[in-house]
Design a protein around this motif. Structure first.
Motif, short mmCIF file in Angstrom:
data_model
loop_
_atom_site.label_atom_id
_atom_site.label_comp_id
_atom_site.label_asym_id
_atom_site.label_seq_id
_atom_site.Cartn_x
_atom_site.Cartn_y
_atom_site.Cartn_z
N ALA A 78 -93.87 48.17 20.65
CA ALA A 78 -93.10 46.99 20.24
C ALA A 78 -91.82 47.31 19.49
O ALA A 78 -90.99 46.43 19.28
N SER A 79 -91.64 48.56 19.07
CA SER A 79 -90.45 48.88 18.28
C SER A 79 -90.10 50.36 18.44
O SER A 79 -90.93 51.16 18.89
N ARG A 80 -88.89 50.72 18.01
CA ARG A 80 -88.50 52.13 18.13
C ARG A 80 -89.34 53.01 17.21
O ARG A 80 -89.50 54.20 17.46
N TYR A 81 -89.88 52.41 16.16
CA TYR A 81 -90.69 53.20 15.23
C TYR A 81 -92.03 53.57 15.88
O TYR A 81 -92.49 54.70 15.76
N GLU A 82 -92.62 52.60 16.56
CA GLU A 82 -93.84 52.92 17.31
C GLU A 82 -93.53 53.93 18.42
O GLU A 82 -94.34 54.82 18.69
N LEU A 83 -92.35 53.78 19.03
CA LEU A 83 -91.99 54.73 20.09
C LEU A 83 -91.92 56.15 19.54
O LEU A 83 -92.50 57.09 20.11
N ASP A 84 -91.21 56.32 18.42
CA ASP A 84 -91.09 57.65 17.81
C ASP A 84 -92.46 58.24 17.51
O ASP A 84 -92.72 59.42 17.75
N LEU A 87 -94.25 59.20 20.84
CA LEU A 87 -93.62 60.37 21.45
C LEU A 87 -93.92 61.63 20.63
O LEU A 87 -94.15 62.70 21.19
N SER A 88 -93.95 61.48 19.30
CA SER A 88 -94.20 62.65 18.46
C SER A 88 -95.60 63.21 18.67
O SER A 88 -95.88 64.34 18.32
N LEU A 89 -96.47 62.38 19.24
CA LEU A 89 -97.83 62.85 19.51
C LEU A 89 -97.98 63.36 20.94
O LEU A 89 -99.09 63.54 21.44
N GLY A 90 -96.85 63.55 21.61
CA GLY A 90 -96.89 64.21 22.91
C GLY A 90 -97.13 63.29 24.09
O GLY A 90 -97.39 63.75 25.19
N VAL A 91 -97.02 61.97 23.87
CA VAL A 91 -97.14 61.05 25.00
C VAL A 91 -95.81 61.03 25.74
O VAL A 91 -94.75 60.92 25.12
N TYR A 112 -84.34 53.73 26.46
CA TYR A 112 -83.85 54.27 27.74
C TYR A 112 -83.50 55.75 27.60
O TYR A 112 -83.88 56.58 28.43
N GLU A 113 -82.83 56.07 26.49
CA GLU A 113 -82.45 57.48 26.28
C GLU A 113 -83.66 58.38 26.10
O GLU A 113 -83.62 59.56 26.41
N LYS A 114 -84.74 57.80 25.58
CA LYS A 114 -85.97 58.59 25.42
C LYS A 114 -86.78 58.67 26.73
O LYS A 114 -87.84 59.29 26.76
N GLY A 115 -86.30 57.95 27.77
CA GLY A 115 -86.96 58.09 29.07
C GLY A 115 -87.84 56.92 29.49
O GLY A 115 -88.46 56.97 30.55
N VAL A 116 -87.91 55.87 28.67
CA VAL A 116 -88.75 54.73 29.04
C VAL A 116 -88.04 53.89 30.11
O VAL A 116 -86.84 53.64 30.01
N ARG A 117 -88.81 53.49 31.13
CA ARG A 117 -88.21 52.76 32.26
C ARG A 117 -88.94 51.47 32.59
O ARG A 117 -88.76 50.90 33.67
N LEU A 118 -89.80 51.02 31.69
CA LEU A 118 -90.57 49.79 31.96
C LEU A 118 -90.39 48.84 30.77
O LEU A 118 -90.73 49.17 29.63
#
Ligand SMILES: *Cc1c(COP(=O)(O)O)cnc(C)c1O
Length: 388
Positions: A78-84, A87-91, A112-118
């Motif tokens: 839901a947010s860039r913080y959850e994304l970070d 991702l930091s856990l290797g997902v 998008y820059e981190k590679g998410v496309r959905l």
């Protein structure tokens, strides 16, 4: 009726959690990772045709995300913080969906820059942002659904667009060079009426058909979360949900074989957690007052937000012995008068319960630890201890 803990946990799981609890000072949450694993496998078994995206907000602990990562889950973020965090856990980003329809253009770019496309959307403004900041991505459109009155924690009104607007958005997405892949909905969290999935799926059918006529073939249905946890109010078991929902899908989409996504949050983690509190004070407001107030060392601002409007009724368990039982008004420790968990819904507890005794709040693994204030009245956020 007093709560029997064995209606909620099998003996071995409870023993493990109870032992861990005995080592720490209250308040805290104990999470049993093994229960989350069982819940994930059960969901996977009953919906073997679906891809699971764990709604991270329900319990964003690293231990929980790592476990679900290893089990093969995908993640609804839901947010860039959850994304970070994820991702930091290797997902990897191909296992992530940006499911929040309320987002800034620069956050879309970040994903998008981190590679998410959905991406999820439900408005033209957001869709145009996605087209600009995440060109060519897959988007699904969230629709409004009914069911607010049968969900204990409704989500349906804030998110989603009318099906006719969803159709316009999908057509616009195509024009803007995106890949409009499908429709999503969320019938409301802790949804007790399985029929709400039926009407939501029928709406999706209508949208698929309409757009086919416009030359757009959709292929994805994201059915969100809403699956239940065992609290006080009875719900059907997951098996019945799965049977019914599978039947609705077959009736409406038998031949199309769309890709199905589920986004469980509560149902994966709720039953895995027990919030352990201590009674701080028991009092009466006058010598003839009939109500007894019981204050514990955590409240609405330290993990029990979902008691707002007494929406979620957690089972309360006490080891204090003896009959009779008594109904208490249950409140938290802060100096805010809103910090009352249950006033109308009465929890039977042993009449001889006293300050210093513990109360175990069962099925509190979802929407508790992540919902704590940082330091209201100085009280720190809940600690979580994990067992497995
Ligand atoms: C919160 C949320 C979920 C999880 O819902 P539960 O009822 O907890 O399973 C799923 N999808 C979206 C988009 C959400 O916002």
């Amino acid at each position: 009726m007093r709560i029997n803990v064995l209606d909620y946990y099998d003996e071995a799981d409870w023993k493990l959690m109870r032992e861990e609890a005995s080592r720490h000072e209250t308040p805290f949450l104990v999470v049993n990772l093994n229960i989350i694993k069982q819940k994930y496998l059960e969901l996977k078994k009953h919906f073997d045709f679906a891809k699971i995206y764990f709604a991270v907000k329900a319990n964003p602990a690293k231990e929980v995300i790592s476990l679900l990562r290893d089990l093969g889950s995908n993640f609804d973020i839901a947010s860039r913080y959850e994304l970070d965090l994820v991702l930091s856990l290797g997902v990897t980003p191909d296992r992530i969906s940006y499911g929040n329809t309320i987002k800034k253009a620069r956050d879309i770019r970040y994903f998008y820059e981190k590679g998410v496309r959905l991406f999820a959307t439900d408005s033209e403004y957001d869709l145009r942002n996605i087209a600009r900041e995440a060109p060519g991505s897959r988007v699904f459109c969230r629709i409004l659904t009914e069911g607010s009155d049968t969900a204990d924690w409704p989500l349906s009104r804030k998110f989603g667009s009318h099906p006719d607007m969803a159709i316009d958005l999908i057509m616009l997405a195509k024009e803007l060079g995106l890949d409009p892949c499908g429709i999503s909905f969320h019938v409301g969290s802790q949804q007790r009426d399985i029929g709400t999935w039926d009407s939501a799926i029928a709406k999706v059918r209508y949208i698929f058909d309409y757009l086919k006529g416009e030359g757009i073939k959709l292929s994805l249905i994201n059915m969100g979360g809403g699956f239940p946890v065992n609290y006080i109010s009875k719900t059907n078991p997951l098996e019945i949900y799965a049977e019914e929902i599978t039947r609705y899908l077959e009736e409406d989409f038998g031949e199309d074989n769309p890709e199905i996504i589920l986004e469980p949050g509560r149902s994966l983690v709720g039953e895995a957690g027990v919030l352990v509190t201590e009674v701080v004070l028991i009092s009466q407001k006058s010598s003839t007052g009939v109500d007894k107030w019981l204050y514990v060392d955590t409240g609405k601002f330290n993990g029990l937000v979902e008691t707002f409007d007494e929406s979620i009724r957690y089972p309360l368990y006490s080891e204090a012995r003896g009959e009779p039982v008594e109904d208490f008004i249950i409140a938290g420790p802060t100096c805010d008068s809103q910090d009352i968990m249950y006033e109308y819904f009465r929890n039977p507890l042993p009449a001889y319960i006293k300050p210093g005794d513990r109360i175990y709040w069962l099925s509190t693994g979802a929407y508790t630890s992540s919902y704590c204030s940082v330091e209201f009245n100085g009280f720190p956020p809940l600690k979580t201890y994990f067992v497995q």
